[in-house]
Design a protein around this motif. Structure first.
Motif, PDB file in Angstrom:
ATOM      1  N   ALA A  29       0.839  -1.204   0.000  1.00  0.00           N
ATOM      2  CA  ALA A  29       0.000   0.000   0.000  1.00  0.00           C
ATOM      3  C   ALA A  29       0.872   1.251   0.000  1.00  0.00           C
ATOM      4  CB  ALA A  29      -0.930  -0.008   1.210  1.00  0.00           C
ATOM      5  N   ASP A  30       1.974   1.214   0.761  1.00  0.00           N
ATOM      6  CA  ASP A  30       2.897   2.349   0.779  1.00  0.00           C
ATOM      7  C   ASP A  30       3.576   2.529  -0.575  1.00  0.00           C
ATOM      8  OD1 ASP A  30       2.388   2.812   3.497  1.00  0.00           O
ATOM      9  OD2 ASP A  30       3.940   1.381   4.107  1.00  0.00           O
ATOM     10  N   SER A  31       4.021   1.414  -1.171  1.00  0.00           N
ATOM     11  CA  SER A  31       4.731   1.505  -2.449  1.00  0.00           C
ATOM     12  C   SER A  31       3.806   1.969  -3.569  1.00  0.00           C
ATOM     13  CB  SER A  31       5.367   0.157  -2.817  1.00  0.00           C
ATOM     14  OG  SER A  31       4.388  -0.836  -3.019  1.00  0.00           O
ATOM     15  N   LEU A  32       2.518   1.659  -3.444  1.00  0.00           N
ATOM     16  CA  LEU A  32       1.552   2.099  -4.448  1.00  0.00           C
ATOM     17  C   LEU A  32       1.480   3.627  -4.490  1.00  0.00           C
ATOM     18  CD1 LEU A  32      -0.710   1.516  -6.498  1.00  0.00           C
ATOM     19  CD2 LEU A  32      -2.292   1.316  -4.577  1.00  0.00           C
ATOM     20  N   LYS A  33       1.604   4.244  -3.317  1.00  0.00           N
ATOM     21  CA  LYS A  33       1.541   5.703  -3.249  1.00  0.00           C
ATOM     22  C   LYS A  33       2.768   6.360  -3.882  1.00  0.00           C
ATOM     23  CE  LYS A  33      -1.030   5.309   1.087  1.00  0.00           C
ATOM     24  NZ  LYS A  33      -0.965   5.463   2.559  1.00  0.00           N
ATOM     25  N   LEU A  34       3.859   5.617  -3.985  1.00  0.00           N
ATOM     26  CA  LEU A  34       5.111   6.196  -4.469  1.00  0.00           C
ATOM     27  C   LEU A  34       5.372   5.959  -5.949  1.00  0.00           C
ATOM     28  CD1 LEU A  34       7.484   5.252  -1.482  1.00  0.00           C
ATOM     29  CD2 LEU A  34       6.341   7.429  -1.898  1.00  0.00           C
ATOM     30  N   THR A  35       4.768   4.925  -6.511  1.00  0.00           N
ATOM     31  CA  THR A  35       5.060   4.610  -7.911  1.00  0.00           C
ATOM     32  C   THR A  35       4.355   5.579  -8.853  1.00  0.00           C
ATOM     33  OG1 THR A  35       5.052   2.896  -9.611  1.00  0.00           O
ATOM     34  CG2 THR A  35       3.162   2.949  -8.131  1.00  0.00           C
ATOM     35  N   THR A  36       5.054   5.924  -9.932  1.00  0.00           N
ATOM     36  CA  THR A  36       4.482   6.798 -10.960  1.00  0.00           C
ATOM     37  C   THR A  36       4.204   6.029 -12.246  1.00  0.00           C
ATOM     38  OG1 THR A  36       6.720   7.440 -11.665  1.00  0.00           O
ATOM     39  CG2 THR A  36       5.630   8.851 -10.038  1.00  0.00           C
ATOM     40  N   ALA A  57       1.630   0.320 -10.957  1.00  0.00           N
ATOM     41  CA  ALA A  57       0.622   0.672  -9.942  1.00  0.00           C
ATOM     42  C   ALA A  57      -0.580  -0.249 -10.026  1.00  0.00           C
ATOM     43  CB  ALA A  57       0.195   2.130 -10.124  1.00  0.00           C
ATOM     44  N   GLU A  75      -1.737  -2.686  -6.956  1.00  0.00           N
ATOM     45  CA  GLU A  75      -3.080  -2.555  -6.397  1.00  0.00           C
ATOM     46  C   GLU A  75      -3.843  -3.868  -6.479  1.00  0.00           C
ATOM     47  OE1 GLU A  75      -6.982   0.388  -6.573  1.00  0.00           O
ATOM     48  OE2 GLU A  75      -5.337   0.685  -7.978  1.00  0.00           O
ATOM     49  N   GLU A 134      -8.234  -0.155   3.211  1.00  0.00           N
ATOM     50  CA  GLU A 134      -8.051   0.980   2.311  1.00  0.00           C
ATOM     51  C   GLU A 134      -8.257   0.629   0.844  1.00  0.00           C
ATOM     52  OE1 GLU A 134      -3.816   2.322   1.940  1.00  0.00           O
ATOM     53  OE2 GLU A 134      -3.510   0.808   3.500  1.00  0.00           O
TER      54      GLU A 134
END
Length: 286
Positions: free
Chosen positions: A8-15, A20, A24, A196
């Motif tokens: 979940a944290d890494s999802l917020k950081l990937t562009t 992504a 997810e 989440e």
């Protein structure tokens, strides 16, 4: 100190949109992967010390010197393993069925879900002695003092299981049939809320339940209690996280491919952060 984060944290950081989507899907498909922290490490493995005996700490008198207590440690080394798959669509499918992006997205989602289930099964039941390509799961790492013989009172067993964990459990893990049986008997002790990712998650006494498919954890009645945490409890290991690469059309076949890889492993920094309630033995029919 190694960087630690959940999917979940890494999802917020990937562009990267493709990456992504895969992350997810993994986190949505697997309640375990949505909360398990992963330490990012360098190289192909990780070596660490596990305290097997607490330091013999003593009091001292005024003016008396401090005698350092002796603790005992064992050294463990965890190797990263390669989990991966490829999403493949034929050029015929593109010509006949339509949009290449829709077809590939569907195929990537199917492969990602299969990877999520594979990780869950390996996390629980992986055994390097049977398959050296996988890492040892928590079943293989259980020590005898952390095993609990089941009784007819499952709720009491769960509370005893909780008390076996040093600190407090981060989650209980059981198959879906076990959760259904628990809810039928002890519905008043079960609460539900969405995580989440919008997935309904049950909790027992405020501790989330990770319920997996019976194909992943076959024995109904088996319940694990696990505490998650880097450097102190149960933690995933990775080098580079989830990798997704669109390979396009390959030269040796009329196909388009997308490769998904996850270099992953598992570390248990404290043996008292895993416990298991063993399913009651079945009574043979007369």
């Amino acid at each position: 100190m190694a960087l630690t984060m959940t999917l979940a944290d890494s999802l917020k950081l990937t562009t990267d949109t493709l990456q992504a989507g895969v992350i997810e899907t993994l986190a949505t498909e697997s309640k375990l992967l949505s909360v398990l922290p992963f330490m990012s490490i360098q190289g192909s493995g990780y070596t660490y010390n596990v305290e097997t005996k607490l330091s013999d700490t003593k009091f001292r008198a005024v003016g008396e010197g401090i005698v350092a207590g002796l603790a005992e440690y064992t050294t463990r080394t965890e190797a990263l393993k390669i989990m991966g798959d490829e999403a493949i669509i034929d050029t015929f499918q593109i010509a006949v069925y339509g949009n290449v992006n829709d077809l590939m997205a569907l195929e990537v989602a199917l492969k990602t879900k299969a990877m999520a289930h594979k990780f869950e099964k390996t996390f629980l039941l992986g055994d390097e002695d049977i398959n050296a390509k996988e890492f040892n799961g928590i079943e293989k790492r259980l020590i005898d003092t952390q095993k609990l013989t089941a009784t007819a009172d499952t709720f009491s067993d769960v509370r005893k299981l909780r008390n076996k964990i040093q600190g407090a459990p981060s989650a209980y893990i059981m198959n879906k049939d076990t959760l259904v049986d628990f809810e039928a008997q002890y519905k008043e002790y079960l609460t539900w809320e969405r995580n989440e990712f919008g997935v309904p998650v049950a909790s027992i006494g405020g501790i989330p339940v990770i319920d997996v498919e019976p194909e992943i954890l076959p024995t109904t009645g088996d319940i694990y209690a696990v505490r998650f945490g880097a450097m102190e409890a149960v933690c995933g290991l990775t080098n580079g996280g989830v990798k997704v690469k669109a390979l396009g059309e390959v030269d040796d076949a009329p196909q388009l491919k997308t490769r998904i890889e996850f270099f992953c492993g598992l570390a248990v920094f404290n043996d008292n952060t895993i416990a298991k309630r063993l399913a009651p033995a079945e009574t043979p029919e007369p």
